[in-house]
Design a protein around this motif. Sequence first.
Motif, mmCIF file in Angstrom:
data_model
loop_
_atom_site.group_PDB
_atom_site.id
_atom_site.type_symbol
_atom_site.label_atom_id
_atom_site.label_comp_id
_atom_site.label_asym_id
_atom_site.label_seq_id
_atom_site.Cartn_x
_atom_site.Cartn_y
_atom_site.Cartn_z
ATOM 1 N N THR A 218 23.075 35.550 55.357
ATOM 2 C CA THR A 218 22.912 36.993 55.165
ATOM 3 C C THR A 218 22.285 37.627 56.402
ATOM 4 O OG1 THR A 218 22.645 36.709 52.779
ATOM 5 C CG2 THR A 218 21.830 38.773 53.726
ATOM 6 N N LEU A 219 21.283 36.955 56.978
ATOM 7 C CA LEU A 219 20.633 37.461 58.191
ATOM 8 C C LEU A 219 21.608 37.462 59.361
ATOM 9 C CD1 LEU A 219 18.218 38.474 59.778
ATOM 10 C CD2 LEU A 219 17.447 36.092 60.020
ATOM 11 N N VAL A 297 12.729 32.012 55.741
ATOM 12 C CA VAL A 297 11.990 31.596 54.551
ATOM 13 C C VAL A 297 12.192 32.632 53.442
ATOM 14 C CG1 VAL A 297 9.690 31.032 53.624
ATOM 15 C CG2 VAL A 297 10.234 30.531 56.033
ATOM 16 N N ASP A 298 12.488 32.163 52.240
ATOM 17 C CA ASP A 298 12.540 33.053 51.085
ATOM 18 C C ASP A 298 11.111 33.227 50.576
ATOM 19 O OD1 ASP A 298 12.817 34.377 48.702
ATOM 20 O OD2 ASP A 298 14.122 32.889 47.740
ATOM 21 N N CYS A 299 10.425 34.264 51.067
ATOM 22 C CA CYS A 299 9.010 34.416 50.732
ATOM 23 C C CYS A 299 8.810 34.943 49.320
ATOM 24 C CB CYS A 299 8.294 35.300 51.751
ATOM 25 S SG CYS A 299 8.813 37.036 51.735
ATOM 26 N N SER A 300 9.912 35.282 48.615
ATOM 27 C CA SER A 300 9.779 35.695 47.213
ATOM 28 C C SER A 300 9.695 34.489 46.288
ATOM 29 C CB SER A 300 10.974 36.567 46.808
ATOM 30 O OG SER A 300 12.172 35.802 46.753
ATOM 31 N N ASP A 301 10.017 33.308 46.816
ATOM 32 C CA ASP A 301 9.938 32.076 46.021
ATOM 33 C C ASP A 301 8.493 31.591 46.000
ATOM 34 O OD1 ASP A 301 10.027 29.256 45.236
ATOM 35 O OD2 ASP A 301 12.200 29.412 45.496
ATOM 36 N N GLU A 302 7.968 31.319 44.813
ATOM 37 C CA GLU A 302 6.560 30.915 44.696
ATOM 38 C C GLU A 302 6.281 29.579 45.368
ATOM 39 O OE1 GLU A 302 7.007 28.921 40.223
ATOM 40 O OE2 GLU A 302 5.942 30.822 40.482
ATOM 41 N N ASN A 303 7.335 28.806 45.648
ATOM 42 C CA ASN A 303 7.158 27.509 46.301
ATOM 43 C C ASN A 303 7.545 27.549 47.780
ATOM 44 O OD1 ASN A 303 6.449 25.829 43.883
ATOM 45 N ND2 ASN A 303 8.468 26.526 43.217
ATOM 46 N N MET A 329 10.237 35.825 57.344
ATOM 47 C CA MET A 329 9.936 35.818 55.911
ATOM 48 C C MET A 329 10.884 36.792 55.220
ATOM 49 S SD MET A 329 7.600 33.653 56.502
ATOM 50 C CE MET A 329 6.804 33.355 54.915
ATOM 51 N N ASN A 330 11.990 36.243 54.735
ATOM 52 C CA ASN A 330 13.071 37.054 54.184
ATOM 53 C C ASN A 330 12.838 37.378 52.703
ATOM 54 O OD1 ASN A 330 15.572 38.380 54.270
ATOM 55 N ND2 ASN A 330 16.669 36.553 53.587
ATOM 56 N N LYS A 331 13.643 38.310 52.189
ATOM 57 C CA LYS A 331 13.553 38.780 50.783
ATOM 58 C C LYS A 331 12.170 39.360 50.486
ATOM 59 C CE LYS A 331 16.911 35.218 49.487
ATOM 60 N NZ LYS A 331 17.338 34.199 48.515
ATOM 61 N N ALA A 332 11.534 39.915 51.523
ATOM 62 C CA ALA A 332 10.176 40.453 51.375
ATOM 63 C C ALA A 332 10.165 41.747 50.579
ATOM 64 C CB ALA A 332 9.547 40.676 52.756
ATOM 65 N N GLU A 333 11.339 42.360 50.367
ATOM 66 C CA GLU A 333 11.391 43.585 49.567
ATOM 67 C C GLU A 333 10.955 43.330 48.118
ATOM 68 O OE1 GLU A 333 15.366 41.654 48.808
ATOM 69 O OE2 GLU A 333 14.013 41.895 50.514
ATOM 70 N N LYS A 334 10.981 42.058 47.711
ATOM 71 C CA LYS A 334 10.557 41.710 46.354
ATOM 72 C C LYS A 334 9.037 41.638 46.229
ATOM 73 C CE LYS A 334 14.807 39.065 45.581
ATOM 74 N NZ LYS A 334 15.395 37.751 45.216
ATOM 75 N N ILE A 347 7.377 37.496 60.678
ATOM 76 C CA ILE A 347 7.846 38.855 60.436
ATOM 77 C C ILE A 347 8.462 38.906 59.042
ATOM 78 C CG2 ILE A 347 10.012 38.332 61.677
ATOM 79 C CD1 ILE A 347 10.166 41.377 62.278
ATOM 80 N N TYR A 348 8.021 39.852 58.233
ATOM 81 C CA TYR A 348 8.504 40.024 56.865
ATOM 82 C C TYR A 348 9.615 41.069 56.870
ATOM 83 C CZ TYR A 348 4.404 37.374 55.390
ATOM 84 O OH TYR A 348 3.464 36.374 55.222
ATOM 85 N N ILE A 349 10.807 40.675 56.425
ATOM 86 C CA ILE A 349 11.978 41.545 56.510
ATOM 87 C C ILE A 349 12.793 41.479 55.210
ATOM 88 C CG2 ILE A 349 12.135 41.091 59.000
ATOM 89 C CD1 ILE A 349 14.814 39.578 58.251
ATOM 90 N N SER A 350 13.829 42.285 55.159
ATOM 91 C CA SER A 350 14.845 42.200 54.108
ATOM 92 C C SER A 350 16.201 42.174 54.785
ATOM 93 C CB SER A 350 14.752 43.389 53.149
ATOM 94 O OG SER A 350 15.857 43.391 52.262
ATOM 95 N N ALA A 351 16.801 40.989 54.889
ATOM 96 C CA ALA A 351 18.102 40.871 55.550
ATOM 97 C C ALA A 351 19.176 41.593 54.751
ATOM 98 C CB ALA A 351 18.471 39.401 55.726
#
Length: 425
Positions: A218-219, A297-303, A329-334, A347-351
């Motif tokens: 996606t990125l 990184v999917d930073c919305s994942d708790e793991n 740090m992707n999916k940071a919009e969550k 860097i926290y982003i939303s691809a």
Amino acid sequence: MIENSTAEARRKTIIVGVCFRNDKHYESSFKELDGLCEAENLEVVADVTQNLDSEDSAYYIGSGKVQELKGLVFETGAELVVVNNQLSPSQLANLAHDLEVEVIDRTNLILNIFADRARTKEAKMQVEYAKLQYMLPRLVGLRQNLSRQGGTGGSMSNKGAGETQIELDRRHIEKEMAELRRGLRETEKSRDTQRKKRQHSGIPLVAMVGYTNAGKSTLMNALISKCCPDEEKEVFVKDMLFATLDTTVRKITPADRRDFLLSDTVGFIEDLPHDLVEAFHSTLEEATYADLILEVVDCSDENYQNQMDVTARTLKELGAGDIPVIFVMNKAEKRYQELPIVREDKIYISASEGRGLDELLRMIEEKLFSQYITMELVIPYTEGGIENDLRERARVLSASYEDDGVHMKADLNQELLKRYRQYIV
């Protein structure tokens, strides 16, 4: 483009896991197994967990749990049991025999997914080699599985004939592996040639790595859409584990910034089978030749922290542990409303929403080109090849054609500085 066929009925599947004492990652690993089954188009009809201090040498799970599982197989009509750990040859054979249904482990499931996803000739050969490597010591258990599927006829009832067949299987597998090794050596030569051409071009390589389904593809598509909107370069994207396997390399040409090559490699996963790491080494090692790594990184994942640890271990195993990294740090919009957020090398982003791409491109340029120096050169008209080389391998800021030659102002790396030192003014 990859398609997950739904023409066949989904096989009813029971997933089984053993939680050992002090295993902090059991729940995430077991949840991941469910996602792997979904990626393989399996229907999970039940899940079984057992707490043990140590694995049972005969069955991996306890003998009492085997009987419980056998009853569950009968009740649900399950056709397949998947164990969330790698089974030894004897454990696989014993479970397949006692449960009277096909049994596979996590490693075999991942290998099956890779076999379904592989599209290029090289990827297909790599997966086939890994599958054969996995099968070789497990022929007895795998033939038990075949008998559950009606694939071995009556020969399995005769012990001597079975042993003879297994020996024939072993010889056939060893022959196939030798042929695959030869084929992979040829494709590796071709890959090395392509890699040397890229290195000679002077355009730096940025390798995207990370856990499977973190959003790498996606990125890549977001950067392609932003920087190369008129070119058909987009890659396949789907919200599933291991949607893409083949390494993809695209040239990114940001406005008012220097070009770079961006590669997208196969995603990592906890307990990625060693045979797969070995088989895909020539593909994965793209990261070892990179000038910069983007760890997505999917930073919305708790793991996500555990996933970052898995990625770090895999990179170290590949020999890419010392290459500079930007943690995307992707999916940071969550998690955050205001994006992007920049914290040192993170860097926290939303691809998917395209938020933070400008800041990411700035960070990439700073990391990649910190060693470049802006110089002025005068190239004689008799050295036209040098002008072409600089236009291909350096960032030319200006050029004018004067009486004494081509006056150029360009950003040069250390190699170009040494090569064309005599033309610097």
